[in-house]
Design a protein around this motif. Structure first.
Motif, PDB file in Angstrom:
ATOM      1  N   UNK A  60       0.827  -1.214   0.000  1.00 18.88           N
ATOM      2  CA  UNK A  60       0.000   0.000   0.000  1.00 18.88           C
ATOM      3  C   UNK A  60       0.858   1.258   0.000  1.00 18.88           C
ATOM      4  N   UNK A  61       2.005   1.197   0.650  1.00 19.57           N
ATOM      5  CA  UNK A  61       2.891   2.365   0.729  1.00 19.57           C
ATOM      6  C   UNK A  61       3.913   2.390  -0.409  1.00 19.57           C
ATOM      7  N   UNK A  62       3.765   1.427  -1.327  1.00 28.45           N
ATOM      8  CA  UNK A  62       4.693   1.331  -2.454  1.00 28.45           C
ATOM      9  C   UNK A  62       6.136   1.182  -1.964  1.00 28.45           C
ATOM     10  N   UNK A  63       6.277   0.416  -0.879  1.00 29.59           N
ATOM     11  CA  UNK A  63       7.616   0.202  -0.306  1.00 29.59           C
ATOM     12  C   UNK A  63       7.798  -1.275   0.037  1.00 29.59           C
ATOM     13  N   UNK A  64       7.297  -2.123  -0.843  1.00 28.05           N
ATOM     14  CA  UNK A  64       7.291  -3.561  -0.560  1.00 28.05           C
ATOM     15  C   UNK A  64       8.700  -4.107  -0.332  1.00 28.05           C
ATOM     16  N   UNK A  65       9.643  -3.724  -1.194  1.00 28.06           N
ATOM     17  CA  UNK A  65      10.997  -4.258  -1.076  1.00 28.06           C
ATOM     18  C   UNK A  65      11.677  -3.792   0.201  1.00 28.06           C
ATOM     19  N   UNK A  66      11.304  -2.606   0.674  1.00 28.27           N
ATOM     20  CA  UNK A  66      11.885  -2.120   1.924  1.00 28.27           C
ATOM     21  C   UNK A  66      11.262  -2.816   3.136  1.00 28.27           C
ATOM     22  N   UNK A  67       9.969  -3.076   3.038  1.00 25.36           N
ATOM     23  CA  UNK A  67       9.248  -3.675   4.174  1.00 25.36           C
ATOM     24  C   UNK A  67       9.503  -5.180   4.266  1.00 25.36           C
ATOM     25  N   UNK A  68       9.751  -5.837   3.112  1.00 27.92           N
ATOM     26  CA  UNK A  68       9.871  -7.296   3.088  1.00 27.92           C
ATOM     27  C   UNK A  68      10.897  -7.835   4.088  1.00 27.92           C
ATOM     28  N   UNK A  69      12.151  -7.366   4.086  1.00 29.92           N
ATOM     29  CA  UNK A  69      13.108  -7.928   5.053  1.00 29.92           C
ATOM     30  C   UNK A  69      12.712  -7.666   6.502  1.00 29.92           C
ATOM     31  N   UNK A  70      12.147  -6.485   6.754  1.00 29.37           N
ATOM     32  CA  UNK A  70      11.707  -6.176   8.120  1.00 29.37           C
ATOM     33  C   UNK A  70      10.576  -7.112   8.528  1.00 29.37           C
ATOM     34  N   UNK A  71       9.635  -7.344   7.597  1.00 29.61           N
ATOM     35  CA  UNK A  71       8.497  -8.220   7.881  1.00 29.61           C
ATOM     36  C   UNK A  71       8.972  -9.645   8.171  1.00 29.61           C
ATOM     37  N   UNK A  72       9.963 -10.095   7.402  1.00 28.92           N
ATOM     38  CA  UNK A  72      10.477 -11.449   7.615  1.00 28.92           C
ATOM     39  C   UNK A  72      11.179 -11.573   8.962  1.00 28.92           C
ATOM     40  N   UNK A  73      11.900 -10.520   9.353  1.00 31.28           N
ATOM     41  CA  UNK A  73      12.573 -10.549  10.656  1.00 31.28           C
ATOM     42  C   UNK A  73      11.545 -10.581  11.782  1.00 31.28           C
ATOM     43  N   UNK A  74      10.534  -9.725  11.679  1.00 32.58           N
ATOM     44  CA  UNK A  74       9.488  -9.688  12.707  1.00 32.58           C
ATOM     45  C   UNK A  74       8.758 -11.033  12.765  1.00 32.58           C
ATOM     46  N   UNK A  75       8.463 -11.570  11.584  1.00 34.83           N
ATOM     47  CA  UNK A  75       7.787 -12.876  11.517  1.00 34.83           C
ATOM     48  C   UNK A  75       8.653 -13.964  12.149  1.00 34.83           C
ATOM     49  N   UNK A  76       9.955 -13.926  11.866  1.00 30.21           N
ATOM     50  CA  UNK A  76      10.864 -14.917  12.437  1.00 30.21           C
ATOM     51  C   UNK A  76      10.930 -14.823  13.950  1.00 30.21           C
ATOM     52  N   UNK A  77      10.955 -13.585  14.471  1.00 26.05           N
ATOM     53  CA  UNK A  77      10.982 -13.397  15.926  1.00 26.05           C
ATOM     54  C   UNK A  77       9.693 -13.927  16.553  1.00 26.05           C
ATOM     55  N   UNK A  78       8.560 -13.620  15.911  1.00 32.74           N
ATOM     56  CA  UNK A  78       7.273 -14.085  16.434  1.00 32.74           C
ATOM     57  C   UNK A  78       7.199 -15.612  16.402  1.00 32.74           C
ATOM     58  N   UNK A  79       7.694 -16.216  15.312  1.00 36.23           N
ATOM     59  CA  UNK A  79       7.672 -17.678  15.202  1.00 36.23           C
ATOM     60  C   UNK A  79       8.583 -18.314  16.246  1.00 36.23           C
TER      61      UNK A  79
END
Length: 271
Positions: A40-59
């Motif tokens: 939505x913010x047109x920043x998918x490539x920037x958000x992707x690594x952060x999202x994966x890190x957050x997801x990994x921490x949550x998992x």
């Protein structure tokens, strides 16, 4: 009957924990929410690594959560036990004395499972051997039920009385009937002997299962493979003895020319 499942091993438990952590609804929603926000913010490539890190921490947090681990263990235990219960013999289809023995075996199976559940993992080699034993006993109980029904329909005592009556008449015209009844009496006596053997051996085997459970409780805190293998071997030996009983009941039909077995000799042969 289906072959019992193998033990539930540590590696399988670990895989179940990992799958639970990765597929946790909360963790998946966090990942999906961050990715959608990035799009939505047109920043998918920037958000992707952060999202994966957050997801990994949550998992990882879910994976290490003790309560989640207990839930996974309980779920896997219920799933495997449901699979083990499929196709099991209905005890209510059996005569009372046979049903009592089968229910006794099932109760001992449950007690052994409860002892195993208090160990680090709920499924071991001992559990598998107990599964196999109970299923072997179900098959043997089915054969015993056939003998019980045949003997109830034609009791040996009734055949013997009829035979004695014909012999007393000394009528040559009844010679073929006398021979037929003699053969029938032989078969019925063999079935009666094998059914008696079933009851005697089952009572002894149930006592020995109690001993296995007692030994299991005494070594439940030990992780030594030798102890597990020894106890599994004891149950395996009982299953093999049960197989000898089942084979004898089958022979009661297949070899009518064989004289009735000596219960004392049979008991010695099993030891």
């Amino acid at each position: 009957m289906a072959e019992p499942q193998r033990p539930y091993r540590r590696a399988e438990y670990n895989r179940a924990l990992i799958a639970n952590a990765l597929l946790s609804p909360f963790n998946v929603l966090v990942l999906a929410g961050m990715l959608i926000a990035g799009i939505a913010l047109n920043a998918f490539l920037l958000v992707l690594p952060v999202a994966l890190v957050v997801y990994g921490v949550a998992a990882a947090r879910t994976y290490l959560d003790g309560e989640e681990g207990e839930k996974v263990l309980a779920r896997e235990r219920d799933r495997r036990r449901a699979a083990l219960d499929e196709g099991r013999l209905d005890p209510h289809a059996l005569a009372d004395p046979i049903r009592t023995l089968l229910e006794g075996a099932t109760q001992r199976e449950q007690r052994i499972r409860e002892a195993i559940d208090r160990a680090e993992l709920p499924y071991t080699e001992v559990s598998v051997e107990v599964d196999r034993f109970v299923r072997a006993m179900e098959g043997t109980a089915s054969r015993a039920q056939l003998l019980h029904e045949a003997l109830a329909e034609t009791p040996p005592a009734a055949v013997e009385r009829r035979l004695e009556g014909l012999r007393a008449e000394e009528d040559p015209a009844q010679a073929e009937l006398v021979r037929a009844l003699e053969q029938q009496l032989l078969v019925q006596q063999r079935m009666e002997s094998q059914l008696r053997r079933f009851f005697n051996e089952m009572e002894r085997i149930l006592v020995e299962l109690d001993t296995v459970r007692g030994n299991l409780v005494s070594v439940s805190a030990s992780t030594e493979a030798a102890n597990q293998q020894r106890l599994a071997g004891e149950v395996r030996d009982l299953r093999e003895e049960l197989g000898a009983v089942a084979e004898g009941m089958s022979e009661a039909y297949e070899r009518p020319d064989r004289p009735p077995d000596d219960p004392a000799a049979e008991g010695q042969a099993l030891r």
